[in-house]
Design an enzyme around this catalytic site. Sequence first.
Site, mmCIF file in Angstrom:
data_model
loop_
_atom_site.group_PDB
_atom_site.id
_atom_site.type_symbol
_atom_site.label_atom_id
_atom_site.label_comp_id
_atom_site.label_asym_id
_atom_site.label_seq_id
_atom_site.Cartn_x
_atom_site.Cartn_y
_atom_site.Cartn_z
ATOM 1 N N ARG A 119 0.862 -1.193 0.000
ATOM 2 C CA ARG A 119 0.000 0.000 0.000
ATOM 3 C C ARG A 119 0.888 1.230 0.000
ATOM 4 O O ARG A 119 1.822 1.313 0.820
ATOM 5 C CB ARG A 119 -0.861 0.048 1.267
ATOM 6 C CG ARG A 119 -1.905 -1.024 1.382
ATOM 7 C CD ARG A 119 -2.389 -1.111 2.815
ATOM 8 N NE ARG A 119 -1.263 -1.383 3.725
ATOM 9 C CZ ARG A 119 -1.293 -1.255 5.046
ATOM 10 N NH1 ARG A 119 -2.385 -0.837 5.633
ATOM 11 N NH2 ARG A 119 -0.244 -1.539 5.801
ATOM 12 N N CYS B 41 -4.731 1.921 -8.164
ATOM 13 C CA CYS B 41 -5.031 0.489 -8.329
ATOM 14 C C CYS B 41 -6.519 0.167 -8.425
ATOM 15 O O CYS B 41 -6.956 -0.410 -9.422
ATOM 16 C CB CYS B 41 -4.409 -0.305 -7.185
ATOM 17 S SG CYS B 41 -2.610 -0.318 -7.257
HETATM 18 N N1 LIG Z 1 1.081 1.873 -6.881
HETATM 19 C C1 LIG Z 1 0.676 0.895 -6.088
HETATM 20 O O1 LIG Z 1 0.351 1.091 -4.909
HETATM 21 C C2 LIG Z 1 0.646 -0.525 -6.598
HETATM 22 C C3 LIG Z 1 0.464 -1.580 -5.691
HETATM 23 C C4 LIG Z 1 0.452 -2.875 -6.181
HETATM 24 C C5 LIG Z 1 0.617 -3.120 -7.532
HETATM 25 N N2 LIG Z 1 0.768 -2.077 -8.401
HETATM 26 C C6 LIG Z 1 0.986 -2.373 -9.823
HETATM 27 O O2 LIG Z 1 2.361 -2.234 -10.116
HETATM 28 C C7 LIG Z 1 2.557 -1.731 -11.449
HETATM 29 C C8 LIG Z 1 3.387 -0.464 -11.405
HETATM 30 O O3 LIG Z 1 2.656 0.518 -10.710
HETATM 31 P P1 LIG Z 1 3.329 1.886 -10.232
HETATM 32 O O4 LIG Z 1 2.303 2.603 -9.444
HETATM 33 O O5 LIG Z 1 4.654 1.595 -9.629
HETATM 34 O O6 LIG Z 1 3.550 2.586 -11.669
HETATM 35 P P2 LIG Z 1 4.323 3.940 -12.012
HETATM 36 O O7 LIG Z 1 3.615 4.526 -13.152
HETATM 37 O O8 LIG Z 1 4.522 4.736 -10.755
HETATM 38 O O9 LIG Z 1 5.782 3.453 -12.487
HETATM 39 C C9 LIG Z 1 6.055 2.768 -13.657
HETATM 40 C C10 LIG Z 1 7.471 3.122 -14.098
HETATM 41 O O10 LIG Z 1 7.875 2.277 -15.165
HETATM 42 C C11 LIG Z 1 8.666 3.028 -16.080
HETATM 43 N N3 LIG Z 1 8.693 2.326 -17.373
HETATM 44 C C12 LIG Z 1 7.671 2.085 -18.230
HETATM 45 N N4 LIG Z 1 8.094 1.359 -19.276
HETATM 46 C C13 LIG Z 1 9.417 1.108 -19.085
HETATM 47 C C14 LIG Z 1 10.409 0.397 -19.816
HETATM 48 N N5 LIG Z 1 10.125 -0.215 -20.968
HETATM 49 N N6 LIG Z 1 11.659 0.366 -19.323
HETATM 50 C C15 LIG Z 1 11.959 0.987 -18.168
HETATM 51 N N7 LIG Z 1 11.051 1.657 -17.414
HETATM 52 C C16 LIG Z 1 9.797 1.715 -17.880
HETATM 53 C C17 LIG Z 1 7.997 4.388 -16.092
HETATM 54 O O11 LIG Z 1 8.850 5.392 -16.563
HETATM 55 C C18 LIG Z 1 7.636 4.553 -14.598
HETATM 56 O O12 LIG Z 1 8.679 5.190 -13.889
HETATM 57 C C19 LIG Z 1 1.143 -1.544 -12.011
HETATM 58 O O13 LIG Z 1 0.782 -2.680 -12.737
HETATM 59 C C20 LIG Z 1 0.285 -1.426 -10.763
HETATM 60 O O14 LIG Z 1 -1.044 -1.836 -10.994
HETATM 61 C C21 LIG Z 1 0.808 -0.790 -7.958
#
Ligand SMILES: NC(=O)c1ccc[n+]([C@@H]2O[C@H](COP(=O)([O-])OP(=O)(O)OC[C@H]3O[C@@H](n4cnc5c(N)ncnc54)[C@H](O)[C@@H]3O)[C@@H](O)[C@H]2O)c1
Length: 440
Positions: free
Chosen positions: A154, A263
């Site tokens: 979270r 999410c």
């Molecule tokens: N945010 C949360 O609390 C949370 C919790 C559990 C699961 N998730 C899941 O985790 C995943 C990521 O979520 P997030 O909130 O961290 O996303 P985010 O958007 O904060 O981060 C994603 C990162 O990936 C980078 N990126 C994208 N394509 C890339 C590539 N080809 N090479 C290198 N870097 C690349 C982007 O620049 C960005 O910095 C999602 O699927 C989300 O559903 C998120």
Amino acid sequence: MKIAMIGTGYVGLVSGVCFSDFGHEVVCVDNNPAKIEMLERGEVPIYEPGLDSLMAKNVEAARLTFTRDLPTAIDGADAVFIAVGTPTRRGDGHADLTYVMAAAEEIAKAAKHYIVIVTKSTVPVGTNRKVREVVAAANPALDFDVASNPEFLREGAAIDDFMKPDRVVVGVETERAGKVMEEIYRPLYLREFPIVTTDLESAEMIKYAANAFLATKITFINEIAALCEKTGANVKEVSKGMGLDGRIGKTFLHAGPGYGGSCFPKDTKALARIGQDYASPVQIIEQVIKINEDVKRRMVDKLIDLCDGSFNGKTIAVLGVTFKPNTDDMRDAPSLTIVPAMVGGGAKVRVTDPQGRREGEHMLPGVEWCDDPYQAAVDADVLVLLTEWNEFRALDLGRIAELMRGKKMADLRNVYTVEDARAAGFTAYESVGRTGKAAM
Ligand SMILES: NC(=O)c1ccc[n+]([C@@H]2O[C@H](COP(=O)([O-])OP(=O)(O)OC[C@H]3O[C@@H](n4cnc5c(N)ncnc54)[C@H](O)[C@@H]3O)[C@@H](O)[C@H]2O)c1
């Protein structure tokens, strides 16, 4: 173990830092040069309590590095985690897998030795198999396995959640990949945190089912709150009485302005689409999505009523715009529905948020940003508490009321009581699910 982490967002950065703290050698990759530059300077691009010091500690110990260059990061790695975004695809509600598949292809082209490709992003059932196909097509000679390892942290409590999880879910197809994953999570195995090892499809489904269930629980209490307002019951008492039942539990039973965040909104939509695609609709989730929109609209109506029927010409102080406290994340926050409705209705909106300004400035055009609640309250007709940051839980309400022109408060997180508001000099106090006997 040597680990590469693709994506340094809320999940990738926290996971990378925590894996390095387990003692693994971790290289974090992002294709956003500004993020990598910040990380290399020792700055954390997101607000997450405790992340800066844990990151500094592991950089100092030479276990954690950052790069834009994926081939360097996966050179010699035992596993590569894909932790890129899976936002809602425009137009149809499906999870957009463009970033996941692009990362998989890049990994395939750069990998030269056996590697486990682990999907940490939240992805629909069947995605890991597609990742395997994409990698095999791009590099037929590569020896690799895929694994599903959804993340449950979270925001705001991410480090604790990662280090002391309720469970870790690992979906694998081979013993070899299972051994690599076991080695990566060894510190958690040793401390006997539950590890659920299962097949790829079940691991993928667990994540969506868990998030959809939590969104349903919030939505359930929000509907009960609406009924409490009509019947004179107090939803806080109802939540307490329900939550003490061990079969129900007290978390995610707080009535409020609707769920938001990075999410729940996108994952409920994606699950509904998966159900439709398989001709097995998840009808309860289809309703939850609809009701959550109704909840946000109900909040807008409540605020219009408090403004005597129109926002036009009113000055409104808004406390908190992030989707929840202790994060700077604004994605799908209820504030993104509620604040534009006020601005569009002709109100002057003065906003304060401990961490939301950097993101919020471009997402909430037309508002005035203030340093603190007292500054925001100056000459306001109505005060709206929208996100329950700790800073807003013990306000000097008397001082706030004195600074305001009107003496009206909408407490959309039920932090205060009608008695608190009355004692402070407010003449009107609205909250959620408590407008019966608790009304002024
Ligand atoms: N945010 C949360 O609390 C949370 C919790 C559990 C699961 N998730 C899941 O985790 C995943 C990521 O979520 P997030 O909130 O961290 O996303 P985010 O958007 O904060 O981060 C994603 C990162 O990936 C980078 N990126 C994208 N394509 C890339 C590539 N080809 N090479 C290198 N870097 C690349 C982007 O620049 C960005 O910095 C999602 O699927 C989300 O559903 C998120």
